[in-house]
Design a protein around this motif. Structure first.
Motif, mmCIF file in Angstrom:
data_model
loop_
_atom_site.group_PDB
_atom_site.id
_atom_site.type_symbol
_atom_site.label_atom_id
_atom_site.label_comp_id
_atom_site.label_asym_id
_atom_site.label_seq_id
_atom_site.Cartn_x
_atom_site.Cartn_y
_atom_site.Cartn_z
ATOM 1 N N LEU A 126 0.840 -1.190 0.000
ATOM 2 C CA LEU A 126 0.000 0.000 0.000
ATOM 3 C C LEU A 126 0.878 1.244 0.000
ATOM 4 O O LEU A 126 1.913 1.280 0.672
ATOM 5 C CB LEU A 126 -0.911 0.027 1.230
ATOM 6 N N LYS A 127 0.440 2.269 -0.749
ATOM 7 C CA LYS A 127 1.241 3.484 -0.890
ATOM 8 C C LYS A 127 0.345 4.705 -0.792
ATOM 9 O O LYS A 127 -0.645 4.812 -1.523
ATOM 10 C CB LYS A 127 1.956 3.496 -2.250
ATOM 11 N N GLN A 128 0.705 5.639 0.095
ATOM 12 C CA GLN A 128 -0.005 6.913 0.087
ATOM 13 C C GLN A 128 0.365 7.661 -1.186
ATOM 14 O O GLN A 128 1.434 7.460 -1.752
ATOM 15 C CB GLN A 128 0.321 7.743 1.320
ATOM 16 N N GLY A 176 4.427 11.259 -1.104
ATOM 17 C CA GLY A 176 5.356 11.003 -0.027
ATOM 18 C C GLY A 176 6.736 10.708 -0.586
ATOM 19 O O GLY A 176 6.931 10.631 -1.798
ATOM 20 N N ASN A 177 7.708 10.536 0.285
ATOM 21 C CA ASN A 177 9.068 10.220 -0.128
ATOM 22 C C ASN A 177 9.772 9.534 1.025
ATOM 23 O O ASN A 177 9.309 9.538 2.164
ATOM 24 C CB ASN A 177 9.829 11.489 -0.547
ATOM 25 N N GLY A 178 10.871 8.889 0.737
ATOM 26 C CA GLY A 178 11.650 8.241 1.783
ATOM 27 C C GLY A 178 10.970 7.053 2.423
ATOM 28 O O GLY A 178 11.299 6.683 3.549
ATOM 29 N N GLY A 179 10.018 6.447 1.723
ATOM 30 C CA GLY A 179 9.309 5.298 2.271
ATOM 31 C C GLY A 179 8.142 5.654 3.166
ATOM 32 O O GLY A 179 7.460 4.749 3.685
ATOM 33 N N GLN A 180 7.874 6.941 3.373
ATOM 34 C CA GLN A 180 6.774 7.354 4.247
ATOM 35 C C GLN A 180 5.430 6.950 3.633
ATOM 36 O O GLN A 180 5.135 7.283 2.494
ATOM 37 C CB GLN A 180 6.810 8.876 4.451
ATOM 38 N N GLY A 181 4.631 6.215 4.399
ATOM 39 C CA GLY A 181 3.312 5.821 3.924
ATOM 40 C C GLY A 181 3.318 4.687 2.920
ATOM 41 O O GLY A 181 2.352 4.524 2.175
ATOM 42 N N VAL A 182 4.379 3.888 2.896
ATOM 43 C CA VAL A 182 4.459 2.705 2.030
ATOM 44 C C VAL A 182 4.570 1.477 2.934
ATOM 45 O O VAL A 182 5.481 1.403 3.774
ATOM 46 C CB VAL A 182 5.651 2.781 1.068
ATOM 47 N N CYS A 219 -5.604 9.574 -1.889
ATOM 48 C CA CYS A 219 -5.986 8.199 -2.193
ATOM 49 C C CYS A 219 -4.885 7.262 -1.705
ATOM 50 O O CYS A 219 -3.812 7.704 -1.283
ATOM 51 C CB CYS A 219 -6.246 8.002 -3.691
ATOM 52 N N ILE A 220 -5.174 5.964 -1.775
ATOM 53 C CA ILE A 220 -4.190 4.927 -1.479
ATOM 54 C C ILE A 220 -4.084 4.026 -2.705
ATOM 55 O O ILE A 220 -5.102 3.648 -3.299
ATOM 56 C CB ILE A 220 -4.576 4.107 -0.234
ATOM 57 N N ILE A 221 -2.856 3.688 -3.081
ATOM 58 C CA ILE A 221 -2.605 2.791 -4.203
ATOM 59 C C ILE A 221 -2.163 1.439 -3.659
ATOM 60 O O ILE A 221 -1.410 1.349 -2.683
ATOM 61 C CB ILE A 221 -1.539 3.387 -5.137
#
Length: 362
Positions: free
Chosen positions: A159-161, A164-170, A213-215
């Motif tokens: 899941l990915k927000q 974001g960057n640096g792995g935040q929300g993944v 959204c979320i992917i």
């Protein structure tokens, strides 16, 4: 004194002026020079191409000064992450839109970033050869209804927000018995965690705020073989980077902060590296043109430097590698291969020439 400081280049007597913009505080703004910047090679390449480049440090506290400075430029090259120490690009993007509407061209324009530099691009381009079984959850209600059965049926998911960057929300998410899940955040230093699926989904609901959204993509089993970063200037490949990443891989017994848990170095390669020529042909001949068509982006609007991150997908029937797109970076693509600054300078020079021609013919 220049009597027309806000005019575009009208002759060969004045070099075009390009701002290179990054985030920093007031002290960084006072002290910034091309030579003490991490973008020194980009400054040098632009200078060699006959283009004057000036450092511009941005922060919300002196945004008006930055705006006034940018309005004296012919173009703006921006390197600012979507999220940095709790700050987003919301105010900066509004400033850049206003600047671009009045005079200089901006790379990457915030509207272009919203098309290619967000995780939603993975869903919008899932029909291309770089796609996977990708889904988009537009609301928390859709996420709660659709994600649990998909997770149970399809195996581990990522899941990915949206921004974001640096792995935040993944997150890597694996289903466990009794409606629980094992999750691992891609943020460096993270540990696997087991908790009820409902609790994890509640944690993710904040991603429907600024990101929208979320992917959802399948976890790629060849992740330990590394990630290939394809660097692009405009529509042409400018180089590659290959890195053995550790994000979404459980840390070793020594712990997430141990040397064994750290990613390997990103090994940079030029655009002609033999091992990546199949990917280069796919990008230049098929995927970038299809991306432009799908998202209604013309070539002149593509960022002067951006990158597409690929994981290895399942091998095809002939045993050849396939590639799965996992992210496009358009907000702050850096570090870059040694060949990339010259490619950036060529792209900037071409865009200046196009703008001058358009300006004089109009």
């Amino acid at each position: 004194m220049d009597t027309e400081p806000h005019t575009f280049l009208r002759s060969e007597h004045r070099r075009s002026r390009i701002a290179i913009l990054w985030r920093g505080d007031a002290a960084a703004r006072r002290e910034a020079t091309p030579q003490n910047s991490r973008f020194v090679r980009v400054f040098e390449a632009l200078d060699a191409a006959g283009i004057e480049a000036l450092p511009v440090v941005y922060d919300e506290t002196f945004a008006d000064l930055v705006r006034d400075q940018l309005l004296t430029m012919d173009g703006v090259l921006v390197w600012v992450d979507p999220i940095h120490q709790g700050k987003t690009r919301a105010a900066l993007d509004a400033l850049l839109r206003g600047v671009a509407a009045k005079r200089p061209w901006v790379s990457a324009h915030p509207d272009v970033i919203l098309k290619i530099g967000v995780k939603e691009v993975l869903h919008r381009t899932r029909h291309l050869g770089w796609g996977a079984d990708t889904h988009r959850y537009a609301t928390a209600d859709a996420f709660r209804a659709e994600f649990p059965p998909r997770l149970r049926a399809a195996g581990p998911r990522v899941l990915k927000q949206n921004r974001g960057n640096g792995g935040q929300g993944v997150w890597k998410v694996e289903a466990l018995p009794d409606a629980t899940v094992r999750v691992l955040h891609a943020l460096r230093g993270s540990q696997p965690e087991e908790l009820p699926l409902e609790a994890f989904m509640a944690r993710c609901e904040l991603y429907f705020g600024w990101g929208g959204c979320i992917i959802d993509q399948p976890f790629q089993l060849r992740l330990p073989e590394g990630m290939i970063r394809c660097y692009i200037s405009g529509s042409k490949v400018a180089g590659f980077g290959h890195q053995l990443i550790k994000a979404l891989i459980p840390p070793p017994p020594e712990g997430p902060d141990s040397p064994q848990a750290q990613p390997g170095p990103r090994i940079m390669h030029g655009p002609d590296a033999p091992q990546f020529q199949a990917l280069r042909r796919l990008m230049e001949d098929e995927w970038i043109p299809q991306l432009m068509e799908t998202l209604a982006i013309d070539e002149a609007s593509l960022p002067v430097i951006w990158d597409a991150d690929f994981l290895y997908g399942p091998r095809d029937a002939d045993g050849a590698d396939t590639y799965v797109l996992c992210e496009i970076n358009a907000s702050s693509c850096f570090a870059i291969p040694d060949e990339a600054p010259a490619a950036i300078a060529r792209t900037v020079r071409d865009r200046i020439a196009r703008n001058v021609q358009s300006d004089t013919s109009g």
